[in-house]
Design a protein around this motif. Sequence first.
Motif, PDB file in Angstrom:
ATOM      1  N   THR A 183      -2.422  -0.077   3.129  1.00  0.00           N
ATOM      2  CA  THR A 183      -2.001   0.713   1.966  1.00  0.00           C
ATOM      3  C   THR A 183      -2.947   0.482   0.797  1.00  0.00           C
ATOM      4  O   THR A 183      -3.383   1.432   0.130  1.00  0.00           O
ATOM      5  CB  THR A 183      -0.570   0.329   1.531  1.00  0.00           C
ATOM      6  OG1 THR A 183       0.219   0.061   2.684  1.00  0.00           O
ATOM      7  CG2 THR A 183       0.063   1.426   0.707  1.00  0.00           C
ATOM      8  N   ALA A 184      -3.262  -0.775   0.546  1.00  0.00           N
ATOM      9  CA  ALA A 184      -4.152  -1.111  -0.566  1.00  0.00           C
ATOM     10  C   ALA A 184      -5.547  -0.551  -0.337  1.00  0.00           C
ATOM     11  O   ALA A 184      -6.199  -0.083  -1.287  1.00  0.00           O
ATOM     12  CB  ALA A 184      -4.200  -2.623  -0.751  1.00  0.00           C
ATOM     13  N   GLU A 185      -6.030  -0.585   0.902  1.00  0.00           N
ATOM     14  CA  GLU A 185      -7.342  -0.029   1.190  1.00  0.00           C
ATOM     15  C   GLU A 185      -7.356   1.478   0.941  1.00  0.00           C
ATOM     16  O   GLU A 185      -8.310   2.020   0.367  1.00  0.00           O
ATOM     17  CB  GLU A 185      -7.749  -0.349   2.628  1.00  0.00           C
ATOM     18  CG  GLU A 185      -8.000  -1.834   2.867  1.00  0.00           C
ATOM     19  CD  GLU A 185      -8.319  -2.144   4.309  1.00  0.00           C
ATOM     20  OE1 GLU A 185      -8.486  -1.199   5.111  1.00  0.00           O
ATOM     21  OE2 GLU A 185      -8.417  -3.339   4.645  1.00  0.00           O
ATOM     22  N   LEU A 186      -6.312   2.154   1.379  1.00  0.00           N
ATOM     23  CA  LEU A 186      -6.223   3.595   1.158  1.00  0.00           C
ATOM     24  C   LEU A 186      -6.119   3.921  -0.334  1.00  0.00           C
ATOM     25  O   LEU A 186      -6.679   4.908  -0.807  1.00  0.00           O
ATOM     26  CB  LEU A 186      -5.016   4.160   1.910  1.00  0.00           C
ATOM     27  CG  LEU A 186      -5.160   4.184   3.438  1.00  0.00           C
ATOM     28  CD1 LEU A 186      -3.798   4.282   4.112  1.00  0.00           C
ATOM     29  CD2 LEU A 186      -6.053   5.336   3.881  1.00  0.00           C
ATOM     30  N   ALA A 187      -5.410   3.076  -1.073  1.00  0.00           N
ATOM     31  CA  ALA A 187      -5.267   3.292  -2.512  1.00  0.00           C
ATOM     32  C   ALA A 187      -6.590   3.146  -3.254  1.00  0.00           C
ATOM     33  O   ALA A 187      -6.727   3.640  -4.382  1.00  0.00           O
ATOM     34  CB  ALA A 187      -4.240   2.308  -3.087  1.00  0.00           C
TER      35      ALA A 187
END
Length: 248
Positions: free
Chosen positions: A44-48
């Motif tokens: 999720t953090a990478e996509l964000a």
Amino acid sequence: MKWDADRYDRDQDFVSAYGRSLETLVPAGTEALLDLGCGTGTLTAELAGRIPHVVGVDASAEMVVRARREHPGVEFRVADALDLPYDGDFDVVFSNAVFHWIPDHPRLLSTVRRALRPGGRLVCEFGAKGNIARVDAAMGRAMRRRGLDLAVRFVFPGDDEFRRNLERAGFHGIDVGSYDRPTPLGGGEAGLSSWLRQFHADDLARVDEDERRTIITEVEEGLRDDLWDAARGCWIADYRRLRAVAVR
């Protein structure tokens, strides 16, 4: 099921590592993405980092607490995948290693479709037919010796079955395929034990700790010839994955 977030990040970090290849299917220009079953939030953090609006949801409060602590700049919420509080809010629903935990795929896909904007895309990967067949068979035998059936019931569909479910839910532009992915488990000799304690926690909770250790030893002994890689010093789980992309 109660998840052990620390164990997940320590010994099951391969889940998010393999999910990085799924990220490549998220279209450039995506403005809003829902990570369904976000776990501790690594993907999720990478996509964000490249998408303006990203929300991670998970049914496990333990996972969401960990995700919020590790990634304070990202939005995480506790939510049931079968009852998502969204209606046309996202360009992409992204899900890695989640759908096999949810028995009601028709309802799940209907909820996912509702969360998407017209023309939005589902991008998912999860266990396919035949996934962890040897591990589950060994665990089932160990439980039946004690007069118990498996409590954990994964749903591993074949390609055609999942395609039909997508069509019935109203998706089009469907691309579905499955593949073998033998997966090294973290933790060395203890890797299979850690995996069983995480993913078969509900089964093992039905007996006391001494009996849990005995069950795990039986499973390890039953699988050692097939799944223990002495050269690499790790267990290799017999994973098989289904990957799908579909458009609302």
